[in-house]
Design a protein around this motif. Structure first.
Motif, PDB file in Angstrom:
ATOM      1  N   HIS A  96     -14.749  19.922  13.208  1.00 42.03           N
ATOM      2  CA  HIS A  96     -15.988  20.739  13.062  1.00 42.03           C
ATOM      3  C   HIS A  96     -15.670  22.130  14.076  1.00 42.03           C
ATOM      4  O   HIS A  96     -14.759  22.112  14.747  1.00 42.03           O
ATOM      5  CB  HIS A  96     -17.082  19.841  13.292  1.00 42.03           C
ATOM      6  N   PRO A  97     -16.515  23.152  13.595  1.00 39.02           N
ATOM      7  CA  PRO A  97     -16.265  24.335  14.457  1.00 39.02           C
ATOM      8  C   PRO A  97     -16.497  23.988  15.963  1.00 39.02           C
ATOM      9  O   PRO A  97     -15.993  24.643  17.015  1.00 39.02           O
ATOM     10  CB  PRO A  97     -17.736  25.165  13.960  1.00 39.02           C
ATOM     11  N   ASP A  98     -17.465  22.886  16.334  1.00 40.02           N
ATOM     12  CA  ASP A  98     -17.535  22.701  17.849  1.00 40.02           C
ATOM     13  C   ASP A  98     -16.243  21.568  18.219  1.00 40.02           C
ATOM     14  O   ASP A  98     -16.451  21.282  19.532  1.00 40.02           O
ATOM     15  CB  ASP A  98     -18.693  21.784  18.273  1.00 40.02           C
ATOM     16  N   GLY A  99     -15.382  21.379  17.569  1.00 38.82           N
ATOM     17  CA  GLY A  99     -14.062  20.799  18.233  1.00 38.82           C
ATOM     18  C   GLY A  99     -14.141  19.236  17.932  1.00 38.82           C
ATOM     19  O   GLY A  99     -13.127  18.656  18.104  1.00 38.82           O
ATOM     20  N   SER A 100     -15.417  18.886  17.390  1.00 40.66           N
ATOM     21  CA  SER A 100     -15.242  17.325  17.226  1.00 40.66           C
ATOM     22  C   SER A 100     -14.638  17.051  15.688  1.00 40.66           C
ATOM     23  O   SER A 100     -14.519  17.925  14.733  1.00 40.66           O
ATOM     24  CB  SER A 100     -16.989  16.913  17.067  1.00 40.66           C
ATOM     25  N   THR A 101     -14.225  15.765  15.563  1.00 36.22           N
ATOM     26  CA  THR A 101     -13.444  15.552  14.401  1.00 36.22           C
ATOM     27  C   THR A 101     -13.984  14.467  13.598  1.00 36.22           C
ATOM     28  O   THR A 101     -14.794  13.554  14.250  1.00 36.22           O
ATOM     29  CB  THR A 101     -11.940  15.057  14.891  1.00 36.22           C
ATOM     30  N   ALA A 102     -13.602  14.172  12.567  1.00 37.00           N
ATOM     31  CA  ALA A 102     -14.086  12.802  11.717  1.00 37.00           C
ATOM     32  C   ALA A 102     -12.963  12.548  10.696  1.00 37.00           C
ATOM     33  O   ALA A 102     -12.597  13.265  10.058  1.00 37.00           O
ATOM     34  CB  ALA A 102     -15.286  13.284  11.056  1.00 37.00           C
TER      35      ALA A 102
END
Ligand SMILES: O=P(O)(O)OC[C@H]1O[C@H](O[C@H]2O[C@H](CO)[C@@H](O)[C@H](O)[C@H]2O)[C@H](O)[C@@H](O)[C@@H]1O
Length: 267
Positions: A96-102
């Motif tokens: 994601h743009p905020d650096g979080s991943t999934a």
């Protein structure tokens, strides 16, 4: 419907204006064959600077996500734009743009099967002239674009044998490429639907997806009746669930530029 029978997305651009009517679009883009022309080898499909500039301008106006078969790290490097969502490996690896991943939670446990299949393929068909094995974080692509026509069946057979040996894996097929990935009920379509439901995009947005390959059909199917689904013409005509067509990556760029023009006017 056949791709050749679809109306042009550029000629029907007025429809997009009407459908947007105050809503914000969320743009989902395939990479190979959509933003870049198909190249002889994966590393040659480099993003042209004007396309990168279009992505930067578009991302300042609405959410933009790259949804590609490429490995996430490779996709980020090739695109070279910050602030986008990146969904690599057909949606299996999301940043994601905020650096979080999934990632699908079960995926890591299935990687040993991908690795075992990859090692067996390297051993079995790695010596066939023209075979290119592309290792990714959770999957493997077996390219046969440069394999002699009479040797392609041996490549197909070897991949089928690994699928039979590892029921934990599933197969995908794209442009002169076969892929093995964890046999989870996950694909580009499911990833895009999940992304549209996330904060930052929002269920009220109008999803627009541009893709060119059979592996993009899950996205066209998932967005049918809800979003704008645009398929790029390839070398062969085929059935598609998309509703509109564009000729090539140059037309895709023109379409995105028109969208930027529309959004910049605040419409
Ligand atoms: O979902 P995409 O972004 O379209 O990625 C699909 C696969 O694209 C790449 O392979 C294809 O493009 C190469 C460069 O143009 C071409 O040489 C190859 O024959 C095509 O199959 C990529 O290498 C794969 O990992 C992607 O899954």
């Amino acid at each position: 419907m056949l791709i050749s029978e679809l109306p042009s997305a550029l000629e029907r651009f007025d429809d997009l204006e009407r459908r947007l009517a105050g809503r914000r679009p969320a743009v989902f883009l395939d990479y190979d064959g959509t933003l870049t022309p198909i190249a002889a080898r994966p590393e040659q499909a480099v993003l042209a600077a004007p396309v990168r500039a279009v992505l930067e301008r578009l991302a300042a106006l609405c959410p933009v996500a790259l949804v590609s078969g490429r490995d996430l790290a490779t996709l980020r490097r090739l695109v070279g734009v910050e602030g986008l969502t990146f969904a690599g490996e057909h949606g299996f690896d999301i940043l994601h743009p905020d650096g979080s991943t999934a990632q699908p939670p079960e995926v890591a446990a299935l990687v040993p099967h991908v690795e075992a299949a990859g090692a067996a393929l390297e051993q079995g068909i790695g010596g066939i002239e023209g075979v290119l094995l592309e290792r990714k974080r959770f999957s493997i692509a077996i390219h046969y674009r440069h394999v002699a026509p009479e040797a392609v069946q041996a490549v197909r057979d070897a991949v089928a044998a690994q699928l039979a040996r590892h029921p934990q894996l599933k197969g995908l097929s794209g442009k002169k490429v076969l892929e093995l990935q964890p046999a989870l009920d996950w694909n580009k379509g499911r990833a895009i639907v999940a992304l549209t439901e996330e904060e930052g995009i929002g269920a009220e947005s109008l999803p627009i997806f541009l893709g060119d390959d059979t592996t993009d059909e899950t996205a066209f199917e998932a967005l049918a009746g809800r979003g704008v689904c645009i398929v790029l013409e390839g070398e062969e005509d085929r059935e598609t669930a998309a509703g509109l067509r564009l000729g090539d990556p140059t037309e895709a760029r023109r379409y995105l530029e028109r969208l930027i023009g529309l959004l910049a006017q605040g419409r």
